[in-house]
Design a protein around this motif. Structure first.
Motif, mmCIF file in Angstrom:
data_model
loop_
_atom_site.group_PDB
_atom_site.id
_atom_site.type_symbol
_atom_site.label_atom_id
_atom_site.label_comp_id
_atom_site.label_asym_id
_atom_site.label_seq_id
_atom_site.Cartn_x
_atom_site.Cartn_y
_atom_site.Cartn_z
ATOM 1 N N LYS A 82 0.772 -1.233 -0.099
ATOM 2 C CA LYS A 82 0.053 0.023 -0.041
ATOM 3 C C LYS A 82 0.799 1.177 -0.205
ATOM 4 C CE LYS A 82 -3.789 -2.201 2.230
ATOM 5 N NZ LYS A 82 -4.486 -2.299 3.466
ATOM 6 N N LEU A 83 0.415 2.145 -0.875
ATOM 7 C CA LEU A 83 1.163 3.553 -1.119
ATOM 8 C C LEU A 83 0.149 4.698 -0.925
ATOM 9 C CD1 LEU A 83 3.518 2.311 -3.936
ATOM 10 C CD2 LEU A 83 4.106 2.824 -1.548
ATOM 11 N N PHE A 84 0.778 5.970 -0.468
ATOM 12 C CA PHE A 84 -0.156 7.112 -0.558
ATOM 13 C C PHE A 84 0.278 7.653 -1.867
ATOM 14 C CE2 PHE A 84 0.094 11.636 -0.712
ATOM 15 C CZ PHE A 84 -1.370 11.814 -0.249
ATOM 16 N N ALA A 85 -0.839 8.285 -2.632
ATOM 17 C CA ALA A 85 -0.491 8.808 -3.918
ATOM 18 C C ALA A 85 -1.309 9.947 -4.080
ATOM 19 C CB ALA A 85 -1.031 7.904 -5.125
ATOM 20 N N ASP A 86 -0.769 10.996 -4.876
ATOM 21 C CA ASP A 86 -1.458 12.322 -5.168
ATOM 22 C C ASP A 86 -1.520 12.431 -6.660
ATOM 23 O OD1 ASP A 86 -2.369 14.930 -4.882
ATOM 24 O OD2 ASP A 86 -0.463 15.811 -4.192
ATOM 25 N N VAL A 87 -2.903 12.387 -7.183
ATOM 26 C CA VAL A 87 -2.861 12.387 -8.675
ATOM 27 C C VAL A 87 -3.991 13.235 -9.119
ATOM 28 C CG1 VAL A 87 -2.265 9.995 -8.340
ATOM 29 C CG2 VAL A 87 -4.736 10.411 -8.408
ATOM 30 N N ARG A 88 -4.090 13.371 -10.501
ATOM 31 C CA ARG A 88 -5.204 13.989 -11.128
ATOM 32 C C ARG A 88 -5.722 13.103 -12.162
ATOM 33 N NH1 ARG A 88 -2.781 18.268 -13.464
ATOM 34 N NH2 ARG A 88 -3.083 17.756 -15.530
ATOM 35 N N GLY A 89 -7.123 13.266 -12.200
ATOM 36 C CA GLY A 89 -7.789 12.308 -13.367
ATOM 37 C C GLY A 89 -9.229 12.556 -13.245
ATOM 38 N N GLN A 90 -9.953 11.380 -13.775
ATOM 39 C CA GLN A 90 -11.428 11.566 -14.180
ATOM 40 C C GLN A 90 -11.866 10.037 -13.700
ATOM 41 O OE1 GLN A 90 -12.765 12.745 -17.881
ATOM 42 N NE2 GLN A 90 -14.623 13.007 -17.338
ATOM 43 N N ILE A 91 -12.908 9.977 -12.766
ATOM 44 C CA ILE A 91 -13.517 8.895 -12.382
ATOM 45 C C ILE A 91 -14.525 8.614 -13.513
ATOM 46 C CG2 ILE A 91 -15.322 7.721 -10.840
ATOM 47 C CD1 ILE A 91 -12.320 8.368 -9.595
ATOM 48 N N VAL A 92 -14.405 7.449 -14.088
ATOM 49 C CA VAL A 92 -15.447 6.702 -14.971
ATOM 50 C C VAL A 92 -16.007 5.601 -14.625
ATOM 51 C CG1 VAL A 92 -15.445 6.021 -17.587
ATOM 52 C CG2 VAL A 92 -13.938 7.542 -16.752
ATOM 53 N N PRO A 93 -17.494 5.747 -14.578
ATOM 54 C CA PRO A 93 -18.348 4.564 -14.160
ATOM 55 C C PRO A 93 -17.866 3.493 -15.005
ATOM 56 C CG PRO A 93 -19.657 6.601 -14.841
ATOM 57 C CD PRO A 93 -18.493 6.840 -15.320
ATOM 58 N N GLY A 94 -18.122 2.350 -14.074
ATOM 59 C CA GLY A 94 -18.140 0.886 -14.947
ATOM 60 C C GLY A 94 -18.162 -0.187 -13.834
ATOM 61 N N SER A 95 -17.632 -1.391 -14.175
ATOM 62 C CA SER A 95 -17.934 -2.403 -13.183
ATOM 63 C C SER A 95 -17.516 -2.141 -11.837
ATOM 64 C CB SER A 95 -17.336 -3.851 -13.739
ATOM 65 O OG SER A 95 -15.873 -3.512 -14.069
ATOM 66 N N GLY A 96 -17.921 -2.765 -10.753
ATOM 67 C CA GLY A 96 -17.342 -2.583 -9.400
ATOM 68 C C GLY A 96 -17.782 -0.950 -9.237
ATOM 69 N N ASP A 97 -16.776 -0.244 -8.472
ATOM 70 C CA ASP A 97 -16.858 0.924 -8.071
ATOM 71 C C ASP A 97 -16.349 2.064 -9.195
ATOM 72 O OD1 ASP A 97 -17.588 0.517 -5.456
ATOM 73 O OD2 ASP A 97 -15.136 0.297 -4.851
ATOM 74 N N GLY A 98 -16.032 1.543 -10.462
ATOM 75 C CA GLY A 98 -15.680 2.245 -11.530
ATOM 76 C C GLY A 98 -14.171 2.278 -11.626
ATOM 77 N N GLN A 99 -13.569 3.176 -12.586
ATOM 78 C CA GLN A 99 -12.338 3.343 -12.981
ATOM 79 C C GLN A 99 -11.752 4.880 -12.782
ATOM 80 O OE1 GLN A 99 -10.903 1.277 -17.046
ATOM 81 N NE2 GLN A 99 -11.112 3.565 -17.644
ATOM 82 N N LEU A 100 -10.592 4.873 -12.543
ATOM 83 C CA LEU A 100 -9.743 6.185 -12.620
ATOM 84 C C LEU A 100 -9.047 6.306 -13.826
ATOM 85 C CD1 LEU A 100 -8.754 8.688 -11.326
ATOM 86 C CD2 LEU A 100 -7.141 7.661 -9.985
#
Length: 221
Positions: A82-100
């Motif tokens: 496990k790691l901490f991450a600081d990112v920028r992106g867009q959440i896209v609906p999909g299977s399960g919780d979705g995709q980043l």
């Protein structure tokens, strides 16, 4: 705590006329629809998952920005993966919780408490280096320079844009010429192994010290 003390010192500065102030995070046209997020990276079933701070949902990471986050996470992963991450992106609906759909990686590091950092949203920039130890914290109230064996130095600053995402912050306060030069280039911290999205050079009266840097929550260019 040193960070809290440093920010308190800078709040007492009487001169901020030369400072560069920001009302909040700046969003360029290319960032429309994207969100800056902090959270935890983990691996499961051959996929990289991102869990935002304070949430239970986990999103499958799709590296649309070509950040090489998979390789970087594999290099840093601890025994628990496990790691901490600081990112920028867009959440896209999909299977399960979705995709980043991940477009930019600001930093990846081993940390169990980075989500609870109370000063992150106040900072415009943080830079640090080693041998000797130094760090600079920049907010809308000024710049605090902390070096090994010396008390924190709180000064106002002026920002100069240099093109290609490069810029420098400078100050002539306290009879010292202080400059922090920053460039958008992947940087690996020589002590912790953390990966940050900018290189940094601290120059005080001609002496140069090198390190890495990242934008705080007040800025996400």
């Amino acid at each position: 705590m040193r960070v809290a003390r440093s920010l308190a010192v800078v709040a007492l500065l009487p001169l901020f006329a030369a400072c560069q102030f920001f009302d909040g995070p700046r969003e360029s046209a290319s960032h429309v629809g994207q969100t800056r997020m902090q959270g935890q990276l983990s691996a499961a079933d051959g996929k990289l998952l991102f869990q935002p701070c304070g949430e239970q949902r986990r999103y499958v990471v799709n590296d649309t920005g070509g950040t090489s986050v998979l390789q970087q996470a594999a290099t840093l992963a601890d025994a628990q993966g496990k790691l901490f991450a600081d990112v920028r992106g867009q959440i896209v609906p999909g299977s399960g919780d979705g995709q980043l759909d991940l477009e930019k990686l600001y930093r990846v590091e081993r940390s169990s408490n980075a989500c609870e950092d109370p000063n992150f949203k106040l900072l415009i920039l943080r830079a640090a280096g080693h041998t000797p130890e130094w760090n600079v914290k920049v907010s809308g109230k000024g710049m605090v320079v902390d070096r090994a064996g010396q008390p924190p130095l709180a000064v106002p600053y002026v920002e100069e844009q240099l093109g290609d995402g490069r810029f420098n912050l400078s100050s002539e306060a306290n009879n010292q010429h202080i400059e922090l030069w920053v460039a958008p280039q992947r940087c690996v911290d020589s002590s912790t192994g953390s990966i940050q999205h900018m290189t940094a050079e601290l120059r005080i009266d001609g002496k140069v010290q090198r390190g890495c840097g990242y934008f705080g929550g007040s800025r996400d260019d």
